[in-house]
Scaffold this motif. Structure first.
Motif, PDB file in Angstrom:
ATOM      1  N   SER A 119       0.785  -1.088   0.156  1.00  0.00           N
ATOM      2  CA  SER A 119      -0.147  -0.036  -0.046  1.00  0.00           C
ATOM      3  C   SER A 119       0.795   1.247   0.078  1.00  0.00           C
ATOM      4  CB  SER A 119      -1.099   0.043   1.237  1.00  0.00           C
ATOM      5  OG  SER A 119      -0.153  -0.004   2.448  1.00  0.00           O
ATOM      6  N   VAL A 128       1.655   3.213  -3.518  1.00  0.00           N
ATOM      7  CA  VAL A 128       0.975   4.125  -4.366  1.00  0.00           C
ATOM      8  C   VAL A 128       0.552   5.222  -3.500  1.00  0.00           C
ATOM      9  CG1 VAL A 128       0.015   2.189  -5.549  1.00  0.00           C
ATOM     10  CG2 VAL A 128      -1.155   2.759  -3.387  1.00  0.00           C
ATOM     11  N   TYR A 143      -1.910   9.411  -4.281  1.00  0.00           N
ATOM     12  CA  TYR A 143      -3.213   9.837  -5.005  1.00  0.00           C
ATOM     13  C   TYR A 143      -2.552  10.377  -6.372  1.00  0.00           C
ATOM     14  CZ  TYR A 143      -6.650  12.995  -6.376  1.00  0.00           C
ATOM     15  OH  TYR A 143      -7.553  13.745  -6.932  1.00  0.00           O
ATOM     16  N   ILE A 155       1.434   4.199 -12.055  1.00  0.00           N
ATOM     17  CA  ILE A 155       1.301   2.720 -11.732  1.00  0.00           C
ATOM     18  C   ILE A 155       1.034   2.275 -13.314  1.00  0.00           C
ATOM     19  CG2 ILE A 155      -1.284   2.803 -11.499  1.00  0.00           C
ATOM     20  CD1 ILE A 155      -0.737   0.489  -9.268  1.00  0.00           C
ATOM     21  N   THR A 178      -2.625   6.239 -14.102  1.00  0.00           N
ATOM     22  CA  THR A 178      -2.791   7.369 -12.796  1.00  0.00           C
ATOM     23  C   THR A 178      -3.429   6.602 -11.896  1.00  0.00           C
ATOM     24  OG1 THR A 178      -2.149   9.052 -14.247  1.00  0.00           O
ATOM     25  CG2 THR A 178      -2.827   9.387 -12.082  1.00  0.00           C
ATOM     26  N   VAL A 179      -3.251   6.647 -10.532  1.00  0.00           N
ATOM     27  CA  VAL A 179      -3.950   6.240  -9.530  1.00  0.00           C
ATOM     28  C   VAL A 179      -5.045   7.733  -9.403  1.00  0.00           C
ATOM     29  CG1 VAL A 179      -4.379   5.555  -7.185  1.00  0.00           C
ATOM     30  CG2 VAL A 179      -2.370   5.012  -8.413  1.00  0.00           C
ATOM     31  N   ILE A 194      -7.498   6.352  -3.837  1.00  0.00           N
ATOM     32  CA  ILE A 194      -7.209   5.021  -2.956  1.00  0.00           C
ATOM     33  C   ILE A 194      -8.373   4.795  -2.227  1.00  0.00           C
ATOM     34  CG2 ILE A 194      -5.772   4.278  -1.089  1.00  0.00           C
ATOM     35  CD1 ILE A 194      -3.561   6.153  -2.117  1.00  0.00           C
ATOM     36  N   ILE A 196      -7.505   0.335  -5.285  1.00  0.00           N
ATOM     37  CA  ILE A 196      -7.307   1.761  -5.859  1.00  0.00           C
ATOM     38  C   ILE A 196      -8.255   1.859  -7.099  1.00  0.00           C
ATOM     39  CG2 ILE A 196      -5.167   1.917  -5.337  1.00  0.00           C
ATOM     40  CD1 ILE A 196      -4.242   0.812  -8.060  1.00  0.00           C
ATOM     41  N   LYS A 197      -8.630   3.008  -7.458  1.00  0.00           N
ATOM     42  CA  LYS A 197      -9.448   3.284  -8.598  1.00  0.00           C
ATOM     43  C   LYS A 197      -8.506   3.922  -9.826  1.00  0.00           C
ATOM     44  CE  LYS A 197     -12.293   7.020  -8.931  1.00  0.00           C
ATOM     45  NZ  LYS A 197     -13.239   7.861  -8.692  1.00  0.00           N
ATOM     46  N   ILE A 198      -8.650   3.208 -11.092  1.00  0.00           N
ATOM     47  CA  ILE A 198      -8.039   3.800 -12.181  1.00  0.00           C
ATOM     48  C   ILE A 198      -9.195   4.216 -13.399  1.00  0.00           C
ATOM     49  CG2 ILE A 198      -6.532   3.255 -13.872  1.00  0.00           C
ATOM     50  CD1 ILE A 198      -5.210   2.891 -11.425  1.00  0.00           C
TER      51      ILE A 198
END
Length: 202
Positions: free
Chosen positions: A131, A134, A136, A140, A148-149, A152, A162-164
């Motif tokens: 964790s 990563v 914000y 990645i 881009t992240v 989180i 995470i959201k992509i």
């Protein structure tokens, strides 16, 4: 070294298991992709740096060794599966993504996909022990794609989610369009961030 900008999608046309390794043959969709590829060259396959053992105009094969099969999703590949391909970067090439080594850190699982009518949100989970790799809006690589992240979403003792956010060009020109909930993806965290983390921890 790679940039995370996928050049073409490839189709797995055969796999052969040995006692500990797996020989995989790939047919790139882009005509001419292999015209300057030679034996010994590196190609990123779903983000994993693999060595070309033999190729012709239409296909190439490589051997994924035991460690690679344990750490990546290449061991799950079967005939007909689609993979992301990128040849090693050249010094004079623009770096439109970020520095991607092709050394997979871990695999993640697609938890959910939201189609927002022109963009897509992918929610991906991985072990919480990673964790702190990563941040914000940090970089990645997912299946070799420089992303881009966007957020989180969750970070607990067991897993990090995470959201992509994926734009149409990336969705249509990579194997993101074939992913579904429960799909396993390769993850490489930002190389520069890992070096900083290592220095701080010493």
């Amino acid at each position: 070294m790679f940039t995370g900008i996928i050049e073409t999608i490839g189709e797995v046309i055969s796999t052969t298991d040995t006692s500990v390794n797996k020989k995989i043959t790939i047919n790139p969709q882009k005509h001419g992709f292999l015209h300057d590829v030679r034996t010994g060259d590196s190609i990123s396959v779903n983000g994993a740096c693999m060595t070309v053992e033999q190729n012709d105009a239409d296909k190439f094969y490589f051997t994924a060794i035991h460690e690679t099969l344990q750490k990546t999703n290449l061991g799950l590949l079967s005939t007909g599966n689609k993979v992301n391909l990128e040849k090693a970067m050249k010094p004079e090439k623009r770096i439109d993504g970020h520095f991607v080594q092709g050394h997979i850190d871990t695999t993640g699982e697609v938890m959910n996909i939201n189609n927002l009518g022109g963009t897509w949100e992918f929610f991906i989970s991985f072990k919480s022990s990673f964790s702190d790799n990563v941040i914000y809006v940090g970089s990645i690589a997912v299946n070799g794609i420089s992303l881009t992240v966007a957020d989180i979403v969750d970070d607990n003792n067991e897993k990090t989610i995470i959201k992509i956010a994926v734009i149409p060009h990336t969705f249509e020109n990579t194997n993101m369009k074939f992913l579904k909930p429960n799909s396993i993806v390769n993850i490489e965290f930002d190389m520069l961030g890992k070096y900083v983390k290592r220095i701080i921890q010493k």
